[in-house]
Design a protein around this motif. Structure first.
Motif, PDB file in Angstrom:
ATOM      1  N   LEU A  14      86.701 -17.345 -42.496  1.00  0.00           N
ATOM      2  CA  LEU A  14      88.166 -17.333 -42.371  1.00  0.00           C
ATOM      3  C   LEU A  14      88.636 -17.829 -41.013  1.00  0.00           C
ATOM      4  O   LEU A  14      89.618 -18.554 -40.919  1.00  0.00           O
ATOM      5  CB  LEU A  14      88.716 -15.920 -42.613  1.00  0.00           C
ATOM      6  N   ARG A  15      87.928 -17.457 -39.957  1.00  0.00           N
ATOM      7  CA  ARG A  15      88.351 -17.885 -38.612  1.00  0.00           C
ATOM      8  C   ARG A  15      88.296 -19.399 -38.463  1.00  0.00           C
ATOM      9  O   ARG A  15      89.039 -19.981 -37.683  1.00  0.00           O
ATOM     10  CB  ARG A  15      87.510 -17.196 -37.545  1.00  0.00           C
ATOM     11  N   LYS A  16      87.410 -20.058 -39.220  1.00  0.00           N
ATOM     12  CA  LYS A  16      87.322 -21.505 -39.153  1.00  0.00           C
ATOM     13  C   LYS A  16      88.257 -22.180 -40.141  1.00  0.00           C
ATOM     14  O   LYS A  16      88.422 -23.390 -40.116  1.00  0.00           O
ATOM     15  CB  LYS A  16      85.874 -21.965 -39.381  1.00  0.00           C
ATOM     16  N   GLN A  17      88.855 -21.390 -41.017  1.00  0.00           N
ATOM     17  CA  GLN A  17      89.859 -21.914 -41.947  1.00  0.00           C
ATOM     18  C   GLN A  17      91.251 -21.839 -41.345  1.00  0.00           C
ATOM     19  O   GLN A  17      92.223 -22.279 -41.940  1.00  0.00           O
ATOM     20  CB  GLN A  17      89.853 -21.116 -43.256  1.00  0.00           C
ATOM     21  N   GLY A  18      91.344 -21.249 -40.155  1.00  0.00           N
ATOM     22  CA  GLY A  18      92.640 -21.098 -39.510  1.00  0.00           C
ATOM     23  C   GLY A  18      93.413 -19.907 -40.053  1.00  0.00           C
ATOM     24  O   GLY A  18      94.605 -19.788 -39.851  1.00  0.00           O
ATOM     25  N   LYS A  19      92.700 -19.018 -40.781  1.00  0.00           N
ATOM     26  CA  LYS A  19      93.334 -17.832 -41.348  1.00  0.00           C
ATOM     27  C   LYS A  19      92.961 -16.622 -40.506  1.00  0.00           C
ATOM     28  O   LYS A  19      91.848 -16.500 -40.032  1.00  0.00           O
ATOM     29  CB  LYS A  19      92.859 -17.601 -42.791  1.00  0.00           C
ATOM     30  N   SER A  20      93.896 -15.731 -40.358  1.00  0.00           N
ATOM     31  CA  SER A  20      93.650 -14.502 -39.609  1.00  0.00           C
ATOM     32  C   SER A  20      92.866 -13.512 -40.446  1.00  0.00           C
ATOM     33  O   SER A  20      93.096 -13.405 -41.640  1.00  0.00           O
ATOM     34  CB  SER A  20      94.973 -13.883 -39.170  1.00  0.00           C
ATOM     35  N   THR A  21      91.961 -12.807 -39.823  1.00  0.00           N
ATOM     36  CA  THR A  21      91.199 -11.768 -40.528  1.00  0.00           C
ATOM     37  C   THR A  21      91.845 -10.407 -40.332  1.00  0.00           C
ATOM     38  O   THR A  21      91.380  -9.418 -40.870  1.00  0.00           O
ATOM     39  CB  THR A  21      89.733 -11.719 -40.037  1.00  0.00           C
ATOM     40  N   ARG A  22      92.941 -10.358 -39.584  1.00  0.00           N
ATOM     41  CA  ARG A  22      93.645  -9.102 -39.330  1.00  0.00           C
ATOM     42  C   ARG A  22      94.773  -8.938 -40.338  1.00  0.00           C
ATOM     43  O   ARG A  22      95.374  -9.894 -40.772  1.00  0.00           O
ATOM     44  CB  ARG A  22      94.234  -9.084 -37.931  1.00  0.00           C
ATOM     45  N   SER A  23      95.094  -7.692 -40.645  1.00  0.00           N
ATOM     46  CA  SER A  23      96.173  -7.394 -41.602  1.00  0.00           C
ATOM     47  C   SER A  23      97.524  -7.436 -40.925  1.00  0.00           C
ATOM     48  O   SER A  23      97.718  -7.119 -39.832  1.00  0.00           O
ATOM     49  CB  SER A  23      95.975  -6.017 -42.212  1.00  0.00           C
ATOM     50  N   HIS A  51      85.706 -28.463 -36.785  1.00  0.00           N
ATOM     51  CA  HIS A  51      84.968 -29.118 -37.863  1.00  0.00           C
ATOM     52  C   HIS A  51      83.468 -28.861 -37.756  1.00  0.00           C
ATOM     53  O   HIS A  51      82.697 -29.328 -38.559  1.00  0.00           O
ATOM     54  CB  HIS A  51      85.238 -30.621 -37.864  1.00  0.00           C
ATOM     55  N   VAL A  52      83.069 -28.076 -36.767  1.00  0.00           N
ATOM     56  CA  VAL A  52      81.658 -27.773 -36.553  1.00  0.00           C
ATOM     57  C   VAL A  52      81.265 -26.580 -37.429  1.00  0.00           C
ATOM     58  O   VAL A  52      81.887 -25.528 -37.370  1.00  0.00           O
ATOM     59  CB  VAL A  52      81.378 -27.451 -35.068  1.00  0.00           C
ATOM     60  N   LEU A  53      80.215 -26.766 -38.242  1.00  0.00           N
ATOM     61  CA  LEU A  53      79.719 -25.701 -39.105  1.00  0.00           C
ATOM     62  C   LEU A  53      78.217 -25.527 -38.904  1.00  0.00           C
ATOM     63  O   LEU A  53      77.514 -26.492 -38.609  1.00  0.00           O
ATOM     64  CB  LEU A  53      79.978 -26.024 -40.577  1.00  0.00           C
ATOM     65  N   ASN A  54      77.745 -24.314 -39.089  1.00  0.00           N
ATOM     66  CA  ASN A  54      76.310 -24.052 -39.034  1.00  0.00           C
ATOM     67  C   ASN A  54      75.627 -24.704 -40.229  1.00  0.00           C
ATOM     68  O   ASN A  54      76.247 -24.905 -41.275  1.00  0.00           O
ATOM     69  CB  ASN A  54      76.033 -22.546 -39.089  1.00  0.00           C
TER      70      ASN A  54
END
Length: 64
Positions: free
Chosen positions: A55-64, A24-27
């Motif tokens: 994306l990494r903080k959304q719990g989504k992978s940035t890899r295909s 939940h920490v954001l810049n």
């Protein structure tokens, strides 16, 4: 501190719109961007958060 100065504070609805987030920490710049996008998207939290939160903080992978 905010209460003593009568400064209104609010929490961003990150938990409601991005439940799979890893942290939940954001810049500060991300928070400002969220608020600007929220205004630009005329109150659409989901669009603003999905665009501004990495994306990494959304719990989504940035890899295909």
């Amino acid at each position: 501190m905010g209460e003593a100065s009568e400064i209104k504070t609010m929490r961003l609805p990150i938990q409601e719109y991005i439940p799979n987030r890893q942290t939940h920490v954001l810049n500060v710049d991300t928070v400002v961007n969220i608020i600007c996008l929220y205004s630009a998207y005329q109150g659409d939290w989901l669009k603003a958060l999905e665009e501004a939160v990495p994306l990494r903080k959304q719990g989504k992978s940035t890899r295909s």
